[in-house]
Design an enzyme around this catalytic site. Structure first.
Site, PDB file in Angstrom:
ATOM      1  N   SER A  80       0.857  -1.175   0.000  1.00  0.00           N
ATOM      2  CA  SER A  80       0.000   0.000   0.000  1.00  0.00           C
ATOM      3  C   SER A  80       0.903   1.238   0.000  1.00  0.00           C
ATOM      4  CB  SER A  80      -0.842  -0.067   1.267  1.00  0.00           C
ATOM      5  OG  SER A  80      -1.928   0.759   1.180  1.00  0.00           O
ATOM      6  N   LEU A  81       0.301   2.416   0.014  1.00  0.00           N
ATOM      7  CA  LEU A  81       1.095   3.649   0.042  1.00  0.00           C
ATOM      8  C   LEU A  81       0.681   4.505   1.227  1.00  0.00           C
ATOM      9  CD1 LEU A  81       0.893   4.726  -3.721  1.00  0.00           C
ATOM     10  CD2 LEU A  81       2.930   3.877  -2.541  1.00  0.00           C
ATOM     11  N   GLU A 109       4.094  10.588 -10.395  1.00  0.00           N
ATOM     12  CA  GLU A 109       3.159   9.962 -11.346  1.00  0.00           C
ATOM     13  C   GLU A 109       1.726  10.211 -10.894  1.00  0.00           C
ATOM     14  OE1 GLU A 109       4.222   5.883 -10.741  1.00  0.00           O
ATOM     15  OE2 GLU A 109       6.273   6.169 -11.455  1.00  0.00           O
ATOM     16  N   LYS A 111      -1.823   9.074  -9.732  1.00  0.00           N
ATOM     17  CA  LYS A 111      -2.283   7.863  -9.061  1.00  0.00           C
ATOM     18  C   LYS A 111      -3.596   7.465  -9.727  1.00  0.00           C
ATOM     19  CE  LYS A 111      -2.958   5.892  -4.474  1.00  0.00           C
ATOM     20  NZ  LYS A 111      -4.337   5.429  -4.490  1.00  0.00           N
ATOM     21  N   ARG A 132      -4.838  -7.509  -6.664  1.00  0.00           N
ATOM     22  CA  ARG A 132      -4.030  -7.252  -5.487  1.00  0.00           C
ATOM     23  C   ARG A 132      -4.545  -8.034  -4.277  1.00  0.00           C
ATOM     24  NH1 ARG A 132      -3.917  -1.373  -2.709  1.00  0.00           N
ATOM     25  NH2 ARG A 132      -2.452  -1.781  -1.044  1.00  0.00           N
ATOM     26  N   LYS A 282       7.740   9.108  -5.658  1.00  0.00           N
ATOM     27  CA  LYS A 282       8.569   7.943  -5.362  1.00  0.00           C
ATOM     28  C   LYS A 282      10.037   8.337  -5.399  1.00  0.00           C
ATOM     29  CE  LYS A 282       5.261   4.920  -7.676  1.00  0.00           C
ATOM     30  NZ  LYS A 282       4.972   4.064  -8.824  1.00  0.00           N
ATOM     31  N   CYS A 400     -48.299  14.442  -2.163  1.00  0.00           N
ATOM     32  CA  CYS A 400     -47.420  13.561  -2.926  1.00  0.00           C
ATOM     33  C   CYS A 400     -47.466  13.934  -4.409  1.00  0.00           C
ATOM     34  CB  CYS A 400     -47.864  12.118  -2.723  1.00  0.00           C
ATOM     35  SG  CYS A 400     -47.047  10.966  -3.826  1.00  0.00           S
ATOM     36  N   CYS A 418     -45.308   9.849   1.774  1.00  0.00           N
ATOM     37  CA  CYS A 418     -46.657   9.896   1.219  1.00  0.00           C
ATOM     38  C   CYS A 418     -47.535   8.879   1.943  1.00  0.00           C
ATOM     39  CB  CYS A 418     -46.593   9.560  -0.273  1.00  0.00           C
ATOM     40  SG  CYS A 418     -48.172   9.036  -0.942  1.00  0.00           S
TER      41      CYS A 418
END
Ligand code: AMP
Length: 660
Positions: A80-81, A109, A111, A132, A282, A400, A418
């Site tokens: 994960s990040l 970059e 995402k 993943r 990164k 209504c 209603c």
């Protein structure tokens, strides 16, 4: 041998043509030649099934429909990040990197908001692809991945083993078109391209996956046997040389440069044909990455900057009110079309009257709209400086919009509902409830059959149930002659039900099974109940003010009266079979305390109520009698303090016998 050579030549040429067409956007082979060549390959493979290879272009949509997806343990986990939500947090990330790797440089970059997958190649041939999953174990979706034209099935190099990671997504244009088609076909819409991509990648039928035109952007080498790199940029360049569609990337010397690049990506997000939910920073040098290492969850050398949800102004052209199946009125703002987070937004939810009042949303207003994740677009705020003259505060209708019946506010919430007994918007739910076990208990009339009857136009109001013809019912899908007759018989049988079941079936607000039983017994007939005023209703044990109001309102509505007339005409029973309620104890209030031996307190209470007495939980000056069983406590003391007459069990039985 000759055959094998021809097969190989065809496959190479087709793979190359595919690459030129989908990746380079520069085809050198005509569609005609391509189709022709593919046909030839298919024919040869059909004659020699033993010579079919997994990387053959015929295998893109060739796989069998899978039973399910098998598990794949990722050789290298798909990490994960860490998220950063502001430029300050980004600077802090930069500082942490700097402390461990002084001269670190970066790569930035977009995402991509899609689904992470790992693609495995052996000797240059695509052998397997997996989602993943939880990062360690994913699902084998090889067949569906093969339908993605930008995934090469064979690479120019043939490293013994190569694993790359990328993000599968549905291009915005494809998403738009898919939803348009689904809308026309009456199918539920996908909330956003990511959901659509996820649904498509997990399709059990690769043919459907193929129609979805998914795409991929790869952004990492997870593992490469036989090749070494020194920077991330090198790996991306290598991936490009291997015909992958590689994530757009920019080198940045400092974290400040990264910040600028992140802003530029955010500003330019409209131009991408994929949705993004951030930008990834990164560290570029793989040696620096080694030094920085990872925590249990994510690498220390990367961070995902998350953009705040996109907001845009638009003008409210109209406010429309829809009535849901449960009768709730939902207001929706119709706005000038505006592009937001990858989709064209034409309306936004207004939730309910409280929301509208709080934000003072008016027709004609310019508002800020936001679309965050899967949520339907929301109105963030009104821009008061843009309000034209002559607007008025918006109020939801009191009647209504579908059937014209009165609208009431839920006791426990902001929803308006209603009350129309024959409201077309609620027909299906009304019927399902009408037929349910506690109500008219009509066997065979569950939600599915109700839907078919309504969609076939056989029922327009609940009362129509009783004029259904077996021959019409038998024409419905999945309905034989026999089950149609059974259903008609069950409907016919329900005419004999006790009044309490019919009352429950009406679904009057506040009147559930229990109240219906009390009311049926108390009044004996539906006409007597309908004629009872609010006062007579509140005098009934267990019936409070709100229930009484709700009943009175329901009986005075023309739709309810029409429904009752229809049912009467059909011969539906409108009387209670229960013992009528006596009135010998009317006007007296009893409190029960302690343990009784010949019956439970509940039974004793019911006997008292059957004679018209009221049962209360606490002793007050208004209490007529306290019934004290064994081990009576504070209530008995209170009765003695207030001088209220106390009866023991023998006294109670005597009282009941005398009066009942
Ligand atoms: P998160 O799931 O929020 O921890 O973010 C990590 C996810 O971002 C990964 O699963 C990746 O699939 C996805 N992602 C999208 N684009 C990129 C990218 N350019 N670099 C790294 N991860 C990316």
């Amino acid at each position: 041998m000759e055959i094998q050579q021809e097969l190989q030549r065809l496959r190479d040429q087709l793979e190359q043509a595919n690459y030129e067409y989908y990746m380079l956007d520069a085809p050198t082979m005509s569609d005609y030649d391509f189709d022709h060549m593919l046909r030839r390959l298919e024919e040869l493979e059909a004659e020699h099934p033993e010579l079919v290879t997994p990387d053959s272009p015929t295998q893109r949509v060739g796989g069998k429909v899978a039973e399910g997806f098998s598990e794949v343990v990722h050789q290298v986990p798909l990490e994960s990040l860490q998220d950063v939500f502001s430029m300050e947090e980004l600077a802090e990330f930069g500082q942490r990197v700097h402390e461990a790797a002084e001269d670190a440089e970066y790569d930035v970059e977009p995402k991509v908001d899609g689904l992470s997958v790992a693609l495995e190649y052996e000797n240059g041939v695509f052998i397997r692809g997996a989602t993943r999953g939880d990062g360690r174990v994913g699902e084998d979706v090889t067949q569906n991945l093969k339908t993605i034209r930008t995934i090469p099935l064979r690479l120019p190099d043939n490293l013994p083993r190569l694993i790359v990671r990328g993000e599968v997504f549905m291009p915005k244009s494809v998403f738009q078109k898919l939803n348009e088609e689904r809308e026309l076909a009456g199918k539920p819409l996908f909330a956003n391209p990511r959901n659509a991509a996820a649904g498509s990648l997990r399709q059990l039928d690769p043919k459907i996956a193929a129609e979805r035109r998914l795409d991929i952007l790869v952004f990492n080498i997870q593992y490469a046997d036989g090749k070494t790199f020194s920077t991330h940029t090198d790996t991306l360049e290598y991936l490009e040389s291997q015909h992958f569609r590689v994530i757009p990337h920019t080198s940045c010397a400092t974290i400040e440069d990264c910040a600028k690049r992140i802003e530029a990506i955010g500003d330019g997000r409209e131009a991408f044909d994929f949705d993004i939910d951030g930008a990834v920073v990164k560290v570029n040098s793989l040696a620096d990455r080694e030094v920085l290492g990872s925590t249990a969850k994510f690498p220390r050398w990367a961070a995902a900057y998350k953009y705040p949800p996109e907001q845009k102004p638009s003008t409210i052209v109209d406010i429309v009110v829809q009535v849901g199946r449960t009768g709730v009125l939902t207001p929706k703002a119709v706005v000038e079309p505006v592009r937001l987070a990858g989709t064209t937004v034409t309306n936004a939810t207004l939730h309910n009257q409280d929301f509208i009042t709080e934000k003072d949303v008016r027709i004609g207003d310019t508002v800020l709209i936001q679309k965050a994740g899967e949520i339907i677009p929301e109105i963030v705020s009104v821009l008061p400086e843009k309000r034209p003259e002559g607007t008025v505060p918006y109020q939801l209708p009191e009647r209504c919009p579908v059937c014209g019946a009165a609208v009431v506010r839920d006791e426990d919430g902001a929803a308006l509902r209603c009350t129309g007994a024959e409201c077309p918007a609620q027909l299906i739910r009304h019927l399902v409830h009408f037929a349910s076990r506690d109500a008219m208990d009509i066997e065979g009339l569950g939600p599915a059959n109700v839907e078919s009857l309504v969609h076939a136009g056989l029922i327009k109001t609940p009362g129509d149930l009783y004029s259904l013809q077996a021959t019409d019912v038998a024409k419905l899908d999945h309905m034989g002659k026999k089950s149609a007759q059974n259903l008609i018989d069950a409907i016919e049988n329900s005419k004999k039900n006790d009044l309490s079941k019919l009352l429950t079936a009406f679904g009057i607000r506040q009147v559930g099974q229990k109240a219906a039983q009390v009311l049926a017994r108390q009044f004996g007939t539906l006409d007597a109940l309908a004629a009872a005023g609010e006062e007579a209703l509140t005098a009934v044990p267990d019936i409070g003010d709100i229930t009484a109001q709700s009943l009175a309102a329901w009986f005075s509505d023309p739709q309810s009266q029409h429904l009752i007339e229809t049912l009467k005409a059909a011969g539906v029973n409108m009387e209670s079979y229960a013992e009528p309620v006596g009135d010998k104890l009317a006007g007296l209030t009893f409190v029960l305390t302690g343990e009784l031996s010949s019956f439970t307190r509940k039974e004793a209470g019911e006997r008292i109520q059957a004679l018209g007495g009221k049962v209360s939980g606490s002793v007050s000056k208004k209490t007529s009698y306290v019934i004290a069983g064994e081990a009576a406590g504070s209530k008995l003391r209170k009765a003695q303090e207030l001088g209220i007459p106390v009866l023991d069990e023998v006294g109670l039985v005597a009282l009941l016998d005398e009066n009942g």
